[in-house]
Scaffold this motif. Structure first.
Motif, PDB file in Angstrom:
ATOM      1  N   HIS A  28      -4.920  12.053  -4.348  1.00 42.76           N
ATOM      2  CA  HIS A  28      -3.845  11.172  -3.884  1.00 42.76           C
ATOM      3  C   HIS A  28      -4.428   9.790  -3.569  1.00 42.76           C
ATOM      4  O   HIS A  28      -4.579   9.416  -2.406  1.00 42.76           O
ATOM      5  CB  HIS A  28      -3.156  11.760  -2.659  1.00 42.76           C
ATOM      6  CG  HIS A  28      -2.515  13.086  -2.914  1.00 42.76           C
ATOM      7  ND1 HIS A  28      -1.326  13.217  -3.607  1.00 42.76           N
ATOM      8  CD2 HIS A  28      -2.913  14.352  -2.613  1.00 42.76           C
ATOM      9  CE1 HIS A  28      -1.011  14.488  -3.703  1.00 42.76           C
ATOM     10  NE2 HIS A  28      -1.951  15.200  -3.118  1.00 42.76           N
ATOM     11  N   PRO A  29      -4.761   9.022  -4.605  1.00 42.55           N
ATOM     12  CA  PRO A  29      -5.369   7.710  -4.372  1.00 42.55           C
ATOM     13  C   PRO A  29      -4.404   6.744  -3.710  1.00 42.55           C
ATOM     14  O   PRO A  29      -3.178   6.860  -3.863  1.00 42.55           O
ATOM     15  CB  PRO A  29      -5.723   7.245  -5.786  1.00 42.55           C
ATOM     16  CG  PRO A  29      -4.746   7.947  -6.676  1.00 42.55           C
ATOM     17  CD  PRO A  29      -4.535   9.283  -6.036  1.00 42.55           C
ATOM     18  N   LEU A  30      -4.971   5.807  -2.966  1.00 43.98           N
ATOM     19  CA  LEU A  30      -4.172   4.727  -2.403  1.00 43.98           C
ATOM     20  C   LEU A  30      -3.884   3.717  -3.500  1.00 43.98           C
ATOM     21  O   LEU A  30      -4.802   3.246  -4.180  1.00 43.98           O
ATOM     22  CB  LEU A  30      -4.933   4.038  -1.276  1.00 43.98           C
ATOM     23  CG  LEU A  30      -4.607   4.415   0.157  1.00 43.98           C
ATOM     24  CD1 LEU A  30      -5.482   3.620   1.107  1.00 43.98           C
ATOM     25  CD2 LEU A  30      -3.142   4.144   0.474  1.00 43.98           C
ATOM     26  N   CYS A  31      -2.628   3.390  -3.669  1.00 44.91           N
ATOM     27  CA  CYS A  31      -2.224   2.334  -4.602  1.00 44.91           C
ATOM     28  C   CYS A  31      -2.094   1.049  -3.789  1.00 44.91           C
ATOM     29  O   CYS A  31      -1.285   0.975  -2.861  1.00 44.91           O
ATOM     30  CB  CYS A  31      -0.899   2.713  -5.261  1.00 44.91           C
ATOM     31  SG  CYS A  31      -0.196   1.436  -6.310  1.00 44.91           S
ATOM     32  N   VAL A  57       0.856  -1.193   0.000  1.00 47.14           N
ATOM     33  CA  VAL A  57       0.000   0.000   0.000  1.00 47.14           C
ATOM     34  C   VAL A  57       0.887   1.236   0.000  1.00 47.14           C
ATOM     35  O   VAL A  57       1.805   1.341   0.820  1.00 47.14           O
ATOM     36  CB  VAL A  57      -0.933   0.035   1.230  1.00 47.14           C
ATOM     37  CG1 VAL A  57      -1.809   1.275   1.198  1.00 47.14           C
ATOM     38  CG2 VAL A  57      -1.798  -1.217   1.301  1.00 47.14           C
ATOM     39  N   GLU A  58       0.621   2.152  -0.915  1.00 46.04           N
ATOM     40  CA  GLU A  58       1.339   3.425  -0.954  1.00 46.04           C
ATOM     41  C   GLU A  58       0.450   4.461  -1.627  1.00 46.04           C
ATOM     42  O   GLU A  58      -0.558   4.132  -2.250  1.00 46.04           O
ATOM     43  CB  GLU A  58       2.671   3.289  -1.687  1.00 46.04           C
ATOM     44  CG  GLU A  58       2.560   2.837  -3.123  1.00 46.04           C
ATOM     45  CD  GLU A  58       3.917   2.666  -3.783  1.00 46.04           C
ATOM     46  OE1 GLU A  58       4.883   3.286  -3.308  1.00 46.04           O
ATOM     47  OE2 GLU A  58       3.995   1.921  -4.780  1.00 46.04           O
ATOM     48  N   THR A  59       0.830   5.709  -1.500  1.00 48.92           N
ATOM     49  CA  THR A  59       0.049   6.790  -2.097  1.00 48.92           C
ATOM     50  C   THR A  59       0.513   7.035  -3.523  1.00 48.92           C
ATOM     51  O   THR A  59       1.709   7.055  -3.808  1.00 48.92           O
ATOM     52  CB  THR A  59       0.201   8.083  -1.273  1.00 48.92           C
ATOM     53  OG1 THR A  59      -0.208   7.818   0.070  1.00 48.92           O
ATOM     54  CG2 THR A  59      -0.660   9.194  -1.856  1.00 48.92           C
ATOM     55  N   SER A  60      -0.447   7.201  -4.431  1.00 48.58           N
ATOM     56  CA  SER A  60      -0.145   7.479  -5.833  1.00 48.58           C
ATOM     57  C   SER A  60      -0.624   8.890  -6.175  1.00 48.58           C
ATOM     58  O   SER A  60      -0.875   9.702  -5.278  1.00 48.58           O
ATOM     59  CB  SER A  60      -0.812   6.439  -6.727  1.00 48.58           C
ATOM     60  OG  SER A  60      -0.450   6.623  -8.080  1.00 48.58           O
ATOM     61  N   THR A  61      -0.750   9.178  -7.463  1.00 47.20           N
ATOM     62  CA  THR A  61      -1.194  10.498  -7.912  1.00 47.20           C
ATOM     63  C   THR A  61      -2.271  10.365  -8.981  1.00 47.20           C
ATOM     64  O   THR A  61      -2.387   9.323  -9.644  1.00 47.20           O
ATOM     65  CB  THR A  61      -0.024  11.298  -8.506  1.00 47.20           C
ATOM     66  OG1 THR A  61       0.416  10.646  -9.721  1.00 47.20           O
ATOM     67  CG2 THR A  61       1.137  11.393  -7.528  1.00 47.20           C
ATOM     68  N   SER A  62      -3.024  11.427  -9.169  1.00 50.92           N
ATOM     69  CA  SER A  62      -4.050  11.417 -10.213  1.00 50.92           C
ATOM     70  C   SER A  62      -3.418  11.353 -11.599  1.00 50.92           C
ATOM     71  O   SER A  62      -3.996  10.773 -12.526  1.00 50.92           O
ATOM     72  CB  SER A  62      -4.941  12.656 -10.090  1.00 50.92           C
ATOM     73  OG  SER A  62      -4.168  13.837 -10.190  1.00 50.92           O
TER      74      SER A  62
END
Length: 432
Positions: free
Chosen positions: A281-284, A253-258
């Protein structure tokens, strides 16, 4: 979530059963995402007396039986409706958890910052099980129920012990298979999920997101639906990597981008793409599952929820199956025939009833993943480019609709009350 529902069911059906909840977190927290409930799961909410309050807090009281589920092809420049299913109730996950926790009102029965490492079950059928926590403390219980997720410590202990016993008896191949049940398996899918306020969307997009929609595409799918009475939109985009293995190289789990999501879903229908990109900032989330376990129980230990059958979200059934586990387990523990001396036998009834059903749902979720991502039902030779360009036999969409309706039928046409009756019949035999 499954543990909370189990606690609520015990509170209602088995008030003489004393329980403790050991929670690894310092407080009850939940990642903000959506939850869908089919009529089968809604029955449990009705049985627990939560229906009216659930409808009220989500802002849909008096608005009928929930949202219509639409299946749509979304990776072309114009949407193509495929089919639609019956009504579902959708909720903000954290709001649902807060409601369950409030009604459970467990007080000092919930012990925070207690991460289980292992447990030790004695040979005796009545001596206590010892729970070993990461902080060095221990506790005892008569039964241990593992509702501790896809990386379950209860499952690790259970199947490591199974494997050790098999190895001691010279069954090395069986021992190897049992050890393989411990670790989760990467599905080849990565999800990008989050919530976006409806107020941040244009009027056109607010209207577009007012229903529950599944968008299919080659090696991609997306799910969009409103929660909290339409004030918040749940957004999920899933990317499948062909040829991927069973081990994920990177953080789960990590933060991604639009922007990253925009690149991954480039070429999709503009409104779908705009909503997917609306989560800043969706969760990946690298999606893992459990293998098909040969049992959910050993002695006086049992697995429920993701610890037993972590599954892909492509039927919206993961939380619901955890609820069903808790409901059926409470039915068993509340029965007058169940005592400490025969608790292990009673748990086998839980396994007999819940494991085949939940594993069928688990398999169905895997099948739906292939369906949503156009990797089955004669779509295998359609390339990503051809799918986006509409260069395929459109009769395939009719097959997709038929298979989807068939796969989802269980969640609308079957009843958990029938399973409860089956359990009670088996318990009558146990009492004899």
């Amino acid at each position: 979530m499954g543990g909370l529902v189990l606690g609520l069911c015990l509170k209602k059906y088995a008030p003489d059963v004393d329980y403790d909840i050991y929670e690894s977190a310092a407080e009850l927290t939940e990642v903000g995402a959506g939850v869908g409930m089919s009529p089968r799961i809604w029955t449990i909410m009705q049985e627990l007396g939560l229906e009216d309050e659930l409808l009220t807090i989500t802002g849909v009281q008096g608005q009928g039986g929930g949202a219509i589920l639409r299946l749509v092809k979304g990776d072309e420049q114009e949407l193509i409706d495929i089919t639609q299913q019956n009504q579902l109730h959708t909720f903000h996950r954290s709001m649902l958890q807060q409601l369950l926790a409030k009604h459970l009102d467990a007080g000092d029965k919930i012990h925070f910052s207690k991460r289980l490492v292992s447990y030790s079950e004695p040979a005796s059928t009545v001596d206590p099980i010892v729970l070993n926590f990461k902080d060095g403390t221990t506790a005892t219980c008569d039964l241990v129920i593992g509702s501790d997720g896809v990386r379950s410590a209860v499952r690790r202990t259970m199947f490591s012990t199974f494997a050790d016993e098999a190895e001691k008896n010279g069954k090395t191949e069986e021992a190897s298979k049992l050890r393989a049940m411990v670790e989760p398996v990467w599905t080849g899918e990565v999800a990008y999920r989050g919530l976006t306020p409806a107020s941040a969307l244009s009027e056109d997009l607010v209207k577009f997101t007012s229903s529950l929609q599944i968008f299919v595409g080659k090696n991609r799918d997306a799910v969009i639906y409103p929660v909290s009475g339409g004030k918040i939109i749940n957004v999920l985009g899933v990317v499948y990597t062909p040829g991927s293995g069973t081990v994920y190289d990177g953080p789960w789990v990590e933060t991604s981008t639009s922007d990253e999501v925009g690149k991954l879903f480039d070429g999709w229908e503009p409104k779908v793409l705009a909503v997917l990109k609306s989560v800043g900032h969706p969760l990946c989330w690298a999606m893992h599952t459990t293998r098909k376990l040969p049992t959910y129980v050993k002695g006086r230990a049992a697995l429920i929820g993701d610890a037993a059958h972590a599954m892909l979200p492509h039927q919206g059934a993961g939380v619901g199956q955890a609820f069903e586990d808790g409901y059926i387990l409470a039915t068993i523990l509340s029965h007058s025939s169940v005592k400490l001396s025969n608790a292990a036998e009673a748990l086998k009834i839980y396994d007999d009833v819940r494991r085949p059903f939940s594993q069928n749902v688990q398999q169905g979720s895997e099948d739906n993943a292939k369906r949503y991502q156009l990797r089955t039902d004669d779509w295998e030779d359609v390339t990503l480019e051809d799918s986006k360009a509409g260069q395929y036999d459109h009769a395939k969409l009719d097959v997709l609709a038929k298979e989807f309706m068939h796969q989802m039928q269980w969640s609308f046409d079957s009843s958990i009350l029938g399973d409860r009756d089956q359990v009670e019949e088996k318990l009558r035999v146990l009492s004899v």
